[in-house]
Design a protein around this motif. Structure first.
Motif, mmCIF file in Angstrom:
data_model
loop_
_atom_site.group_PDB
_atom_site.id
_atom_site.type_symbol
_atom_site.label_atom_id
_atom_site.label_comp_id
_atom_site.label_asym_id
_atom_site.label_seq_id
_atom_site.Cartn_x
_atom_site.Cartn_y
_atom_site.Cartn_z
ATOM 1 N N ILE A 1 20.739 82.581 15.960
ATOM 2 C CA ILE A 1 19.377 82.947 16.343
ATOM 3 C C ILE A 1 18.604 83.605 15.222
ATOM 4 C CG2 ILE A 1 20.069 83.250 18.760
ATOM 5 C CD1 ILE A 1 19.958 86.264 18.328
ATOM 6 N N ASN A 2 19.221 83.784 14.043
ATOM 7 C CA ASN A 2 18.541 84.489 12.960
ATOM 8 C C ASN A 2 17.281 83.763 12.485
ATOM 9 O OD1 ASN A 2 18.429 86.567 10.846
ATOM 10 N ND2 ASN A 2 18.832 84.861 9.477
ATOM 11 N N ASN A 3 17.361 82.424 12.342
ATOM 12 C CA ASN A 3 16.203 81.676 11.838
ATOM 13 C C ASN A 3 14.991 81.754 12.759
ATOM 14 O OD1 ASN A 3 16.649 80.634 9.261
ATOM 15 N ND2 ASN A 3 18.100 79.152 10.056
ATOM 16 N N PRO A 4 15.109 81.395 14.056
ATOM 17 C CA PRO A 4 13.921 81.465 14.900
ATOM 18 C C PRO A 4 13.373 82.882 15.047
ATOM 19 C CG PRO A 4 15.870 80.959 16.205
ATOM 20 C CD PRO A 4 16.255 80.815 14.784
ATOM 21 N N LEU A 5 14.235 83.892 15.098
ATOM 22 C CA LEU A 5 13.742 85.265 15.207
ATOM 23 C C LEU A 5 12.983 85.668 13.940
ATOM 24 C CD1 LEU A 5 16.594 87.258 16.984
ATOM 25 C CD2 LEU A 5 14.387 86.571 17.889
ATOM 26 N N SER A 6 13.494 85.279 12.779
ATOM 27 C CA SER A 6 12.785 85.585 11.535
ATOM 28 C C SER A 6 11.418 84.921 11.517
ATOM 29 C CB SER A 6 13.608 85.099 10.334
ATOM 30 O OG SER A 6 14.842 85.761 10.298
ATOM 31 N N PHE A 7 11.375 83.693 12.041
ATOM 32 C CA PHE A 7 10.110 82.956 12.107
ATOM 33 C C PHE A 7 9.107 83.669 13.004
ATOM 34 C CE2 PHE A 7 7.271 79.477 12.174
ATOM 35 C CZ PHE A 7 6.930 79.218 13.493
ATOM 36 N N VAL A 8 9.557 84.128 14.190
ATOM 37 C CA VAL A 8 8.667 84.808 15.130
ATOM 38 C C VAL A 8 8.202 86.144 14.548
ATOM 39 C CG1 VAL A 8 8.519 85.881 17.403
ATOM 40 C CG2 VAL A 8 9.654 83.668 17.142
ATOM 41 N N ILE A 9 9.142 86.886 13.956
ATOM 42 C CA ILE A 9 8.798 88.203 13.406
ATOM 43 C C ILE A 9 7.778 88.066 12.279
ATOM 44 C CG2 ILE A 9 9.725 90.159 12.110
ATOM 45 C CD1 ILE A 9 12.311 89.827 13.749
ATOM 46 N N SER A 10 7.942 87.036 11.440
ATOM 47 C CA SER A 10 6.995 86.855 10.339
ATOM 48 C C SER A 10 5.596 86.565 10.847
ATOM 49 C CB SER A 10 7.475 85.721 9.432
ATOM 50 O OG SER A 10 7.456 84.501 10.131
ATOM 51 N N ASN A 11 5.483 85.947 12.050
ATOM 52 C CA ASN A 11 4.163 85.653 12.610
ATOM 53 C C ASN A 11 3.407 86.931 12.953
ATOM 54 O OD1 ASN A 11 4.290 82.913 12.375
ATOM 55 N ND2 ASN A 11 5.055 82.554 14.436
ATOM 56 N N VAL B 1 15.258 80.301 20.569
ATOM 57 C CA VAL B 1 16.313 81.304 20.736
ATOM 58 C C VAL B 1 16.980 81.140 22.091
ATOM 59 C CG1 VAL B 1 16.788 83.771 20.934
ATOM 60 C CG2 VAL B 1 15.240 82.940 19.156
ATOM 61 N N LYS B 2 16.140 80.916 23.129
ATOM 62 C CA LYS B 2 16.687 80.719 24.465
ATOM 63 C C LYS B 2 17.606 79.497 24.492
ATOM 64 C CE LYS B 2 15.317 79.685 29.212
ATOM 65 N NZ LYS B 2 14.182 79.391 30.130
ATOM 66 N N ASN B 3 17.148 78.401 23.862
ATOM 67 C CA ASN B 3 17.959 77.181 23.837
ATOM 68 C C ASN B 3 19.268 77.392 23.073
ATOM 69 O OD1 ASN B 3 16.008 75.811 25.286
ATOM 70 N ND2 ASN B 3 15.029 74.936 23.458
ATOM 71 N N ILE B 4 19.171 78.170 21.962
ATOM 72 C CA ILE B 4 20.392 78.426 21.184
ATOM 73 C C ILE B 4 21.411 79.184 22.017
ATOM 74 C CG2 ILE B 4 21.287 79.780 19.242
ATOM 75 C CD1 ILE B 4 18.784 79.028 17.708
#
Length: 597
Positions: free
Chosen positions: A343-353, A423-426
């Protein structure tokens, strides 16, 4: 010429000072020309030709320049003067350090010629002595290099062989490596042509080692002998225009085993130049070389044993740590480790937004404040101030890009929603590793799916890796898009991390897709460090990782493998160390075709 002969003087016919016409000479008629010429070479003989008083000053200056300016005591200087010129020969001999004074007359022509030849022979003797000392020094330097050099044995032996060839005045030399008792491999040195080396190889391959050389191997000691017709080297010597009078066989011995035989063929006219001093040096060089090679081999063997022991201890320590780490992971469950990994990639993407959203909100709040001031000015009928605020508001909207902000906010919210959904799907899909959950399939476009994946990973890819796409598939997939995205994210992220760790120059990831035999072939290829064959066999095993403990869970590729199995597909890996790594995903398209029918 390497060591030319010069005539110095201003007389029109300087050649008249020579007792015969057999000597090729160059003329120097001015001091400037003489200095320029003498700086670029080392003459063997300089004849100072004094035919008139005008020549005396020039000849004295040239002699002084050679002895003092060039510090050259080796060149032979002869003063040749006409009988009419009365010169103080003692002054010339002492002050200008000439080697002889001769009178240029017909009656003394034979005597003069003998003196010139003697002086040339003296210079040649001096030069040969220098060359001999240089060869001896080079030979000793080569032996020193054996003791401290990291070069390969063949390279060191070639350097040593060339130095020894110059020491014994060899016409040509060969390196004969003993692969076994009846098989030999010949290498020609710098002095041996390819034809000579090939002939020597053919001679040894057909008839074996001649008796003259076999004796040196048997006695394991250098041998210098005359070369007669029974030497067995006639096929080689017949190709040499110079008559070969003797040979030197120099065995390279390591722990009482001859690993190489150095063979030198010495011309007959050079035999007298090989003195007992040189033979003594050669014998001592053989003894020192044997000691150094044996020490070098012992050091190499000890180093290998130390390396094996160290690697074994490190492997045991690493295995112990890995077992403890795996036991710890087992205690908290594979699911937690998988979630943390994925989940690190999608969370990093959301946080950067949120960083962009924060900046956008500042601009919107400022815009709202300016609009409130405008409305207040309109209410109290401050027309001038209202006009000014209206102008400022318009300029701010243009500078801040309010229309773009309003449009991009929706995109950011949509992207963030997709990232959180990812993240939910992961979290849901990682259970495929330990459970047989089927999940729901959907119709999706692979190009769009790849766009979404790269967009979500843009912060991992920007300014790090160049992406090259070649999607030739225009159909649709009936599959689980979240799982495919998860597979792509894992593979791309692994490639990026591997190239970053290896500091790959100009890192590139190539992503291609094409339909072959009703299967979708997806290839992800990088130009990173690659993998060895033994690592490739283990990459899909759970908990296997090449990363240090604490930096990788070893679940990424095992999850990918399980996902591909769940989607009725497969995954294959090809890699070449230092060149590339390529993963190929195969997904069936039968369901899509059936649906289209």
């Amino acid at each position: 010429m390497e060591n030319p002969v010069f005539l110095v003087g201003q007389s029109p016919d300087l050649a008249a000072f020579l007792p015969d016409n057999t000597m090729h000479c160059e003329k120097l008629t001015s001091l400037r020309n003489a200095k320029k010429t003498l700086r670029s070479c080392k003459p063997s003989l300089v004849i100072l030709c004094v035919g008139s008083d005008d020549d005396i000053s020039l000849c004295q200056s040239v002699a002084q320049y050679i002895r003092q300016g060039l510090v050259n005591q080796d060149t032979r200087i002869i003063l040749m003067h006409n009988p009419t010129q009365q010169l103080d020969e003692v002054v010339w001999l002492e002050e200008y350090q000439i080697n002889a004074c001769l009178t240029a007359s017909e009656a003394k022509a034979k005597f003069n010629a003998s003196v010139l030849k003697r002086e040339l022979a003296t210079f040649e003797y001096i030069e040969n002595t220098y060359r001999q000392h240089d060869a001896e020094t080079e030979l000793l330097v080569c032996i020193t290099r054996f003791s401290r050099g990291d070069e390969k044995l063949t390279a060191l032996l070639s350097t040593f062989s060339n130095a020894l060839a110059r020491l014994c005045h060899a016409h040509c030399s060969f390196e004969i490596y003993l692969e076994n008792t009846s098989r030999f491999r010949v290498r020609g040195s710098d002095t041996a042509s390819n034809d000579l080396a090939k002939t020597m190889q053919a001679l040894l391959s057909e008839g074996g080692l001649p008796a003259s050389l076999a004796q040196a191997i048997e006695e394991q000691h250098p041998q210098i002998h005359l070369l007669d017709e029974s030497g067995g080297l006639e096929p080689v010597t017949q190709l040499i225009t110079t008559h070969i009078g003797s040979y030197l066989a120099f065995p390279i011995v390591v722990y009482k085993r001859v690993v190489c035989l150095l063979l030198y063929l010495i011309p007959e006219q050079e035999m007298e130049r090989v003195s007992m001093k040189q033979i003594t040096i050669i014998n001592k060089a053989a003894e020192q070389l044997t000691v150094l090679l044996e020490r070098k081999q012992a050091e190499s063997s000890l180093k290998k044993q130390y390396t094996r022991l160290r690697d074994t201890l490190l492997e045991l320590k690493s295995t112990k740590q890995a077992l403890a780490h795996n036991e710890k992971l087992a205690s908290i469950g594979r699911m937690a480790a998988g979630i943390a990994h994925e989940i690190n990639n999608p969370l990093s993407f959301v946080i950067s937004n949120f960083s962009s959203m924060d900046s956008y909100l500042d601009n919107i709040i400022q815009l709202q404040s300016m609009q409130s001031e405008l409305l207040t000015a309109i209410d109290i009928q401050q027309d001038q101030k209202a006009a000014h605020l209206k102008q400022s508001l318009s300029e701010f909207e243009e500078q801040a890009g309010i229309p773009f902000i309003l449009e991009d906010i929706r995109a950011i919210v949509a992207d963030s929603f997709n990232g959180l959904q990812r993240v939910k799907n992961i979290i849901s899909d990682l259970r495929s590793f330990s459970h047989n959950q089927t999940g729901e399939k959907e119709v999706c476009d692979f190009s769009v799916l790849l766009d979404d994946t790269l967009k979500m990973m843009r912060y991992d890819l920007d300014n790090k890796v160049s992406i090259q796409r070649n999607v030739e598939f225009n159909g649709v997939l009936h599959t689980h898009s979240g799982l495919i995205e998860q597979v792509l994210v894992n593979l791309i992220k692994n490639a990026v991390q591997a190239m970053e760790k290896a500091d790959t120059a100009e890192p590139v990831i190539q992503i291609s897709a094409a339909e072959i035999d009703n299967m979708l072939h997806i290839r992800i290829r990088d130009n990173g460090p690659g993998m060895a064959a033994d690592i490739q066999q283990k990459i899909f095993e759970p908990f296997f990782t090449t990363k240090p403990i604490g930096e990788g869970t070893g679940l990424g590729l095992s999850v990918v493998y399980n996902i591909m199995q769940r989607l009725d597909g497969s995954i294959h890996c090809e890699s070449e160390p230092g060149v590339f790594t390529e993963f190929t995903l195969l997904l069936p398209l039968k369901q899509e075709n059936a649906q289209a029918d």
